[in-house]
Motif scaffolding. Structure first.
Motif, short mmCIF file in Angstrom:
data_model
loop_
_atom_site.label_atom_id
_atom_site.label_comp_id
_atom_site.label_asym_id
_atom_site.label_seq_id
_atom_site.Cartn_x
_atom_site.Cartn_y
_atom_site.Cartn_z
N VAL A 248 25.30 57.62 26.03
CA VAL A 248 24.15 56.80 25.64
C VAL A 248 24.56 55.35 25.45
CG1 VAL A 248 22.44 56.38 23.82
CG2 VAL A 248 22.87 58.71 24.60
N THR A 249 25.68 55.13 24.77
CA THR A 249 26.11 53.76 24.45
C THR A 249 26.55 53.00 25.70
OG1 THR A 249 26.88 54.56 22.30
CG2 THR A 249 27.62 52.39 22.99
N VAL A 250 27.28 53.64 26.58
CA VAL A 250 27.73 52.97 27.81
C VAL A 250 26.54 52.58 28.67
CG1 VAL A 250 29.00 53.27 29.96
CG2 VAL A 250 30.02 54.01 27.81
N SER A 251 25.57 53.48 28.80
CA SER A 251 24.39 53.15 29.59
C SER A 251 23.60 52.02 28.93
CB SER A 251 23.50 54.38 29.78
OG SER A 251 23.05 54.90 28.54
N ALA A 252 23.54 52.01 27.58
CA ALA A 252 22.84 50.94 26.87
C ALA A 252 23.55 49.60 27.05
CB ALA A 252 22.74 51.29 25.40
N LEU A 253 24.88 49.63 27.12
CA LEU A 253 25.64 48.40 27.34
C LEU A 253 25.29 47.77 28.68
CD1 LEU A 253 27.92 46.46 26.49
CD2 LEU A 253 29.54 48.05 27.54
N CYS A 254 25.20 48.60 29.71
CA CYS A 254 24.81 48.09 31.04
C CYS A 254 23.38 47.54 31.01
CB CYS A 254 24.92 49.21 32.08
SG CYS A 254 26.59 49.84 32.31
N PHE A 255 22.50 48.25 30.32
CA PHE A 255 21.11 47.81 30.18
C PHE A 255 21.05 46.47 29.45
CE2 PHE A 255 17.22 47.77 27.56
CZ PHE A 255 16.25 47.86 28.54
N ASN A 256 21.86 46.33 28.39
CA ASN A 256 21.88 45.09 27.61
C ASN A 256 22.34 43.90 28.45
OD1 ASN A 256 21.87 43.62 24.95
ND2 ASN A 256 24.05 43.46 25.40
N ALA A 257 23.38 44.09 29.25
CA ALA A 257 23.88 43.00 30.09
C ALA A 257 22.83 42.55 31.09
CB ALA A 257 25.15 43.45 30.82
N LEU A 258 22.13 43.51 31.69
CA LEU A 258 21.09 43.17 32.67
C LEU A 258 19.95 42.41 32.03
CD1 LEU A 258 19.77 43.40 35.47
CD2 LEU A 258 18.87 45.65 34.76
N VAL A 259 19.45 42.92 30.89
CA VAL A 259 18.33 42.27 30.22
C VAL A 259 18.73 40.88 29.71
CG1 VAL A 259 16.73 42.42 28.27
CG2 VAL A 259 17.27 44.46 29.60
N LEU B 163 18.60 38.47 32.63
CA LEU B 163 17.23 38.19 33.04
C LEU B 163 16.52 37.27 32.05
CD1 LEU B 163 16.15 41.78 34.16
CD2 LEU B 163 16.67 39.84 35.66
N LEU B 164 16.68 37.52 30.75
CA LEU B 164 15.91 36.78 29.75
C LEU B 164 16.55 35.45 29.36
CD1 LEU B 164 14.78 39.68 27.36
CD2 LEU B 164 13.47 38.54 29.16
N ILE B 165 17.87 35.35 29.40
CA ILE B 165 18.50 34.06 29.10
C ILE B 165 18.15 33.03 30.17
CG2 ILE B 165 20.71 32.83 28.95
CD1 ILE B 165 21.89 35.31 27.62
N ASN B 166 18.21 33.45 31.42
CA ASN B 166 18.03 32.52 32.54
C ASN B 166 16.63 32.51 33.14
OD1 ASN B 166 20.92 31.67 32.82
ND2 ASN B 166 21.19 33.87 33.14
N GLY B 167 15.76 33.45 32.75
CA GLY B 167 14.42 33.50 33.32
C GLY B 167 14.42 33.91 34.78
N ILE B 168 15.12 34.99 35.10
CA ILE B 168 15.23 35.48 36.47
C ILE B 168 13.97 36.26 36.85
CG2 ILE B 168 16.61 36.88 38.06
CD1 ILE B 168 18.07 34.41 37.01
N TRP B 169 13.51 36.05 38.09
CA TRP B 169 12.38 36.77 38.67
C TRP B 169 11.12 36.56 37.82
CZ3 TRP B 169 11.16 42.64 38.74
CH2 TRP B 169 10.29 42.93 39.80
N ILE B 170 10.49 37.66 37.34
CA ILE B 170 9.22 37.52 36.61
C ILE B 170 9.44 37.36 35.11
CG2 ILE B 170 7.96 38.89 38.32
CD1 ILE B 170 8.11 41.26 36.37
N PHE B 171 10.68 37.34 34.68
CA PHE B 171 10.97 37.32 33.25
C PHE B 171 10.99 35.89 32.73
CE2 PHE B 171 12.67 41.26 34.89
CZ PHE B 171 12.26 42.19 33.94
N PRO B 172 10.51 35.68 31.48
CA PRO B 172 10.50 34.33 30.91
C PRO B 172 11.90 33.83 30.60
CG PRO B 172 9.90 35.94 29.24
CD PRO B 172 9.98 36.69 30.54
N LYS B 173 12.11 32.53 30.67
CA LYS B 173 13.40 31.94 30.32
C LYS B 173 13.43 31.71 28.82
CE LYS B 173 16.60 28.22 31.54
NZ LYS B 173 16.83 27.03 32.40
#
Length: 449
Positions: free
Chosen positions: A160-171, A174-184
């Motif tokens: 669970v934790t390893v998969s959440a770590l990958c999810f956290n890096a992706l999100v 996306l959210l820091i830089n405002g990639i694709w449809i996500f807000p910056k």
């Protein structure tokens, strides 16, 4: 002894990976913030993360007692008790998260009072709000994983934790830089990523527990929540939680003092403490495995096995942290370069702090294992006093004296923190071996909070 070492290694590896995953979420946040946004946002993120971890440490560390109680019940073949402990633990996690989340919010509202630079305080405030909200899913995950860990199904939390770590890096990306449809969202994007990742962790582990056959007989055996167990777990969790709190408080308040020295020192400290915290969380994996093994032997009334399990944990953590000590001393420049580029002042300070971090690796690992093995025999009161003296009686006062009276700057604070860790390591180890000299490790013969 060889068998105990092997069993502890087998049990601890998934716990280490899971613990590492939790702390690496903060490391990922700081790596991305430092790379994409610079030193000042990095310092703000570090300040908020340290203060949030300070508050949640009472729950994060204290709830670990549930795995020990479950391990003891397993040693006594009490299936119904295991189920009751699991359900009571979830209730305690919810109660703790409400209280600790509100405390975190209050700190966020008063960030200016901590004496930081205006820009750091402005950026850290909303970051703190996100982390405070995420306390609820974090503590639910921690409480739920105790069932799996206490029954030696330690791979559950790891996956669970390893998969959440990958999810956290992706999100985060996306959210820091405002990639694709996500807000910056900039810095707050990293905080939002942590919140979403913790929600995922809580949901994932609960779904696994309730949907797999490994745990069904424990859940069926106890369908009602025991008020008596809720009170017992809450009492023990608070005592154990304060052991963690005293240490984390010393490091978190050290961050505040370092902020008084300047933004460069704060950013450099955040880099060094991120790396040191990573190895510490890995060491707590060995400590948790040791606590579970000691707890099982304690429940089975096997005094020789109690001592062997504890000794195996101490030997493993000494070897493990010794390797990291050498790594920090020989690769400090490379490790610092992973966080920042084109900022020679911060990187030079951070590389120096990495030398100090290398030297206190052994003390840090041994004191964590001392706390774990003592949890295994349900000894919580004296270890709490030892940690109080180590961090609030030694580390914090000495930090101020060395940094400001003797003008040793941030290096003086790191020397003081090392002194507290060493004191704690020595006296916790002595405490464990004094207790296991008793012929029968029964609750009536050992001090239980």
């Amino acid at each position: 002894m060889r068998r105990e070492i092997f069993e502890t290694i087998k049990l601890s590896i998934p716990i280490i990976i899971a613990q590492l995953g939790v702390i690496l979420m903060g490391v990922t946040d700081n790596l991305m913030v430092g790379r994409f946004l610079g030193a000042v946002p990095l310092g703000a993120a570090g300040l908020a993360t340290s203060l949030s971890f300070l508050v949640t440490s009472i729950g994060f560390g204290g709830l670990g007692v549930i795995a020990v109680l479950i391990s003891q019940a397993k040693g006594q073949n009490d299936t119904a008790e295991i189920g009751r402990l699991f359900r009571a633990g979830l209730y305690v996690a919810i109660l703790m998260s409400i209280v600790l989340g509100l405390v975190g919010m209050a700190i966020g509202m008063n960030m200016d009072a901590l004496g930081q630079t205006p820009e750091v305080a402005r950026l850290a405030e909303p970051f703190m709000y996100y982390l405070s909200i995420s306390t609820l899913p974090l503590l639910i995950f921690v409480a739920a994983r105790q069932l799996a860990d206490g029954l030696s199904y330690t791979r559950v939390a790891m996956i669970v934790t390893v998969s959440a770590l990958c999810f956290n890096a992706l999100v985060n990306w996306l959210l820091i830089n405002g990639i694709w449809i996500f807000p910056k969202m900039g810095l707050n994007g990293a905080a939002a990523g942590t919140l979403l990742s913790r929600i995922y962790m809580a949901v994932a582990i609960l779904v696994y527990i309730y949907k797999t056959k490994h745990f069904s007989r424990y859940l069926v055996a106890a369908r009602r929540v025991s008020t008596e167990l809720v009170v017992k777990i809450l009492r023990l969790s608070v005592s154990v939680g304060f052991q963690f709190f005293f240490e984390v408080a010393a490091f978190s308040l050290a961050v505040v003092m370092i902020g008084w020295l300047g933004e460069s020192q704060l950013a450099a400290h955040q880099i060094a403490i991120n790396l040191a915290s990573t190895t510490y969380m890995m060491a707590t994996g060995i400590a948790s495995a040791g606590a579970i093994r000691v707890g099982r032997a304690f429940g089975e009334q096997q005094p020789k096995n109690v001592r062997s399990a504890g000794t195996a944990a101490f030997v493993l953590v000494a070897a493990f942290m010794g390797v990291w000590c050498i790594t920090f001393l020989t690769a400090s420049d490379f490790l610092v370069s992973l966080y920042l580029k084109d900022n020679p002042e911060v990187t030079q300070i951070a590389a120096t702090l990495m030398i100090y971090a290398g030297f206190f690796q052994l003390s840090d690992g041994i004191q964590a294992t001392g706390l774990g093995t003592l949890r295994g025999v349900s000894d919580v009161n004296v270890p709490t006093i030892i940690t109080l003296i180590a961090y609030w009686g030694i580390s914090l006062p000495l930090s101020y004296v060395l940094a400001f009276t003797f003008q040793m700057d941030v290096e003086g604070i790191w020397i003081a923190l090392s002194a507290g860790l060493t004191f704690s390591a020595v006296f916790l180890t002595i405490r464990f071996y004094r207790l296991v000299r008793l012929k029968r490790p029964e609750p009536s013969n050992l001090p239980i909070a």
